[in-house]
Design a protein around this motif. Structure first.
Motif, PDB file in Angstrom:
ATOM      1  N   ILE A 236       3.527   2.044  -6.510  1.00  0.00           N
ATOM      2  CA  ILE A 236       3.647   1.233  -5.408  1.00  0.00           C
ATOM      3  C   ILE A 236       2.783   0.096  -5.552  1.00  0.00           C
ATOM      4  O   ILE A 236       1.491   0.436  -6.153  1.00  0.00           O
ATOM      5  CB  ILE A 236       3.029   1.948  -4.400  1.00  0.00           C
ATOM      6  N   ILE A 237       3.018  -1.119  -5.592  1.00  0.00           N
ATOM      7  CA  ILE A 237       2.336  -2.156  -6.106  1.00  0.00           C
ATOM      8  C   ILE A 237       1.999  -2.807  -4.635  1.00  0.00           C
ATOM      9  O   ILE A 237       2.756  -2.952  -3.979  1.00  0.00           O
ATOM     10  CB  ILE A 237       3.163  -3.237  -6.651  1.00  0.00           C
ATOM     11  N   LEU A 238       0.701  -3.249  -4.533  1.00  0.00           N
ATOM     12  CA  LEU A 238       0.077  -3.781  -3.346  1.00  0.00           C
ATOM     13  C   LEU A 238      -0.315  -5.360  -3.805  1.00  0.00           C
ATOM     14  O   LEU A 238      -1.006  -5.507  -4.472  1.00  0.00           O
ATOM     15  CB  LEU A 238      -1.272  -2.939  -3.083  1.00  0.00           C
ATOM     16  N   GLY A 239       0.297  -6.010  -3.081  1.00  0.00           N
ATOM     17  CA  GLY A 239       0.135  -7.413  -2.928  1.00  0.00           C
ATOM     18  C   GLY A 239      -0.312  -8.117  -1.463  1.00  0.00           C
ATOM     19  O   GLY A 239      -0.471  -7.412  -0.631  1.00  0.00           O
ATOM     20  N   GLY A 240      -0.337  -9.464  -1.535  1.00  0.00           N
ATOM     21  CA  GLY A 240      -0.853  -9.891  -0.126  1.00  0.00           C
ATOM     22  C   GLY A 240      -2.387 -10.084   0.031  1.00  0.00           C
ATOM     23  O   GLY A 240      -3.329  -9.410  -0.857  1.00  0.00           O
ATOM     24  N   GLY A 241      -2.888 -11.019   0.732  1.00  0.00           N
ATOM     25  CA  GLY A 241      -4.488 -11.272   0.949  1.00  0.00           C
ATOM     26  C   GLY A 241      -5.221 -10.210   1.028  1.00  0.00           C
ATOM     27  O   GLY A 241      -6.462 -10.058   0.568  1.00  0.00           O
ATOM     28  N   ILE A 242      -4.741  -9.160   1.732  1.00  0.00           N
ATOM     29  CA  ILE A 242      -5.520  -7.949   1.974  1.00  0.00           C
ATOM     30  C   ILE A 242      -5.795  -6.997   0.962  1.00  0.00           C
ATOM     31  O   ILE A 242      -6.938  -6.405   0.661  1.00  0.00           O
ATOM     32  CB  ILE A 242      -5.127  -7.138   3.102  1.00  0.00           C
ATOM     33  N   SER A 243      -4.916  -7.186  -0.257  1.00  0.00           N
ATOM     34  CA  SER A 243      -5.115  -6.304  -1.300  1.00  0.00           C
ATOM     35  C   SER A 243      -6.216  -6.910  -2.062  1.00  0.00           C
ATOM     36  O   SER A 243      -6.807  -6.047  -2.881  1.00  0.00           O
ATOM     37  CB  SER A 243      -4.018  -6.447  -2.247  1.00  0.00           C
ATOM     38  N   ALA A 244      -6.997  -7.853  -1.655  1.00  0.00           N
ATOM     39  CA  ALA A 244      -8.207  -8.135  -2.394  1.00  0.00           C
ATOM     40  C   ALA A 244      -9.301  -7.145  -2.182  1.00  0.00           C
ATOM     41  O   ALA A 244     -10.415  -7.290  -3.103  1.00  0.00           O
ATOM     42  CB  ALA A 244      -8.626  -9.654  -1.876  1.00  0.00           C
ATOM     43  N   SER A 245      -9.309  -6.586  -0.984  1.00  0.00           N
ATOM     44  CA  SER A 245     -10.404  -5.499  -0.686  1.00  0.00           C
ATOM     45  C   SER A 245      -9.893  -4.322  -1.110  1.00  0.00           C
ATOM     46  O   SER A 245     -10.289  -3.069  -0.506  1.00  0.00           O
ATOM     47  CB  SER A 245     -10.746  -5.669   0.691  1.00  0.00           C
ATOM     48  N   SER A 246      -8.891  -4.056  -1.975  1.00  0.00           N
ATOM     49  CA  SER A 246      -8.362  -2.752  -2.278  1.00  0.00           C
ATOM     50  C   SER A 246      -9.347  -1.634  -2.691  1.00  0.00           C
ATOM     51  O   SER A 246      -9.302  -0.403  -2.460  1.00  0.00           O
ATOM     52  CB  SER A 246      -6.999  -2.873  -3.246  1.00  0.00           C
ATOM     53  N   ASP A 247     -10.522  -2.155  -3.572  1.00  0.00           N
ATOM     54  CA  ASP A 247     -11.445  -1.336  -3.944  1.00  0.00           C
ATOM     55  C   ASP A 247     -11.952  -0.391  -2.771  1.00  0.00           C
ATOM     56  O   ASP A 247     -12.351   0.714  -2.946  1.00  0.00           O
ATOM     57  CB  ASP A 247     -12.616  -2.021  -4.761  1.00  0.00           C
ATOM     58  N   PHE A 248     -11.955  -0.937  -1.533  1.00  0.00           N
ATOM     59  CA  PHE A 248     -12.595  -0.324  -0.424  1.00  0.00           C
ATOM     60  C   PHE A 248     -11.546   0.474   0.326  1.00  0.00           C
ATOM     61  O   PHE A 248     -11.951   1.613   1.046  1.00  0.00           O
ATOM     62  CB  PHE A 248     -13.192  -1.208   0.147  1.00  0.00           C
ATOM     63  N   PHE A 249     -10.373   0.329   0.037  1.00  0.00           N
ATOM     64  CA  PHE A 249      -9.645   1.449   0.808  1.00  0.00           C
ATOM     65  C   PHE A 249      -8.511   1.945   0.099  1.00  0.00           C
ATOM     66  O   PHE A 249      -7.733   2.930   0.625  1.00  0.00           O
ATOM     67  CB  PHE A 249      -8.710   0.427   1.820  1.00  0.00           C
ATOM     68  N   LEU A 250      -8.286   1.699  -1.327  1.00  0.00           N
ATOM     69  CA  LEU A 250      -7.391   2.552  -2.236  1.00  0.00           C
ATOM     70  C   LEU A 250      -7.687   4.089  -2.157  1.00  0.00           C
ATOM     71  O   LEU A 250      -6.707   4.855  -2.016  1.00  0.00           O
ATOM     72  CB  LEU A 250      -7.170   1.813  -3.371  1.00  0.00           C
TER      73      LEU A 250
END
Length: 299
Positions: A236-250
């Motif tokens: 599953i690939i996460l894109g879009g602007g919110i993905s920039a903070s993925s370190d905090f929610f992944l």
């Protein structure tokens, strides 16, 4: 050398690139989207961009990603979000008439998924999902290396599945859809802050912001659970602007998936960030064009 052209139609800009069959970008240009962005004005701008990129007449086909659904023939733009007066526009016919090149259309999220599958994060996988976390939550489904759009071309609206049947109303007519919780507006409604601000606060160690992202990760994981059970993707690939903070929610999303999904339905599943950024749609549109050539030869 035969080439193809990929076009990414956005509300403010039209991006185009000329690609070799192996994915090398040979030329790239962006032009402003006409304002007002009427169908005829946009078609003219796209055709001019295509003709400029195809000055050497090496191009064999054109793919166009649009911000909205297309019909089952991949030739008619049913609606184009944030563009003026778009309803059942025969965009492929118009561009073909002005360029002399076979043209095909698809939704921009589908194109982004194709782009990531071809040259981005999913290039070594055959079965994957792209989730775009932005103003809305969009998506694309790649099965056995092919884009899945259903029998009428409208499949893959991954953000419109139900997460909470009693949740906030969605523009689709649904209540509590995935995007009502995991889009930019969803983050704002739940946290009271823009995702960019929330990301900066979390980066600075703000405990409340970090807690909000952990809640976001749980909601994201819950939404992805339904999709994993249906498609059992490799990635599953996460894109879009919110993905920039993925370190905090992944991490929270992964933990939620592991809690909710049977191990047999998530064998070797990987969650990762998209790699192509704003070029994904253009790259995927070029892949559409290559597939159109291939299908024509097969027939």
């Amino acid at each position: 050398m035969s080439t193809v052209i990929g076009i990414d139609l956005g509300g403010t800009a039209i991006k185009g690139g000329k690609f070799s069959p192996d994915g090398l970008c040979l030329a790239e240009k962006a032009v402003p989207t006409p304002q007002p962005s009427t169908p005829t004005a946009v078609a003219e701008a796209i055709a001019n961009l295509v003709n400029e990129l195809n000055s050497d007449r090496s191009c064999k086909a054109v793919g166009i990603g649009i911000p909205g659904p297309v019909d089952g023939t991949a030739r008619i733009a049913k609606v184009a979000i944030n563009l003026s007066g778009w309803q059942d526009v025969p965009l492929a016919d118009w561009v073909e008439a002005k360029t002399g090149l076979p043209t095909t259309l698809n939704n921009d999220a589908n194109c982004a998924g194709l782009g990531e599958a071809w040259l981005g994060a999913g290039r070594d996988r055959k079965n994957l999902l792209l989730i775009t976390l932005g103003t809305g939550v969009g998506g694309a489904v790649i099965l056995n290396g092919k884009l899945f759009t259903g029998h009428y071309g409208a499949a893959g609206e991954l953000g419109l599945i139900t997460l909470n049947p009693d949740g906030p109303p969605c523009n689709s007519g649904n209540n509590g859809s995935f995007e009502q919780y995991c889009s930019i507006n969803g983050v704002k409604r739940i946290s009271g802050k823009d995702p960019g601000e929330l990301g900066e606060l979390a980066q600075a160690g703000d405990a409340e912001a970090i807690a909000h992202w952990q809640t976001y990760g749980k909601l994201l994981g819950a939404g992805l659970t339904s999709l994993i059970y249906i498609f059992t993707p490799e990635m599953i690939i996460l894109g879009g602007g919110i993905s920039a903070s993925s370190d905090f929610f992944l991490p929270a999303a992964i933990a939620e998936i592991e809690r909710r999904v049977l191990p047999s339905s998530r064998v070797d599943l990987k969650l990762t960030k998209a790699q192509l950024g704003n070029n994904a749609g253009m790259v995927g549109a070029a892949k559409l064009a290559l597939e159109k050539i291939s299908n024509t030869l097969d027939n």
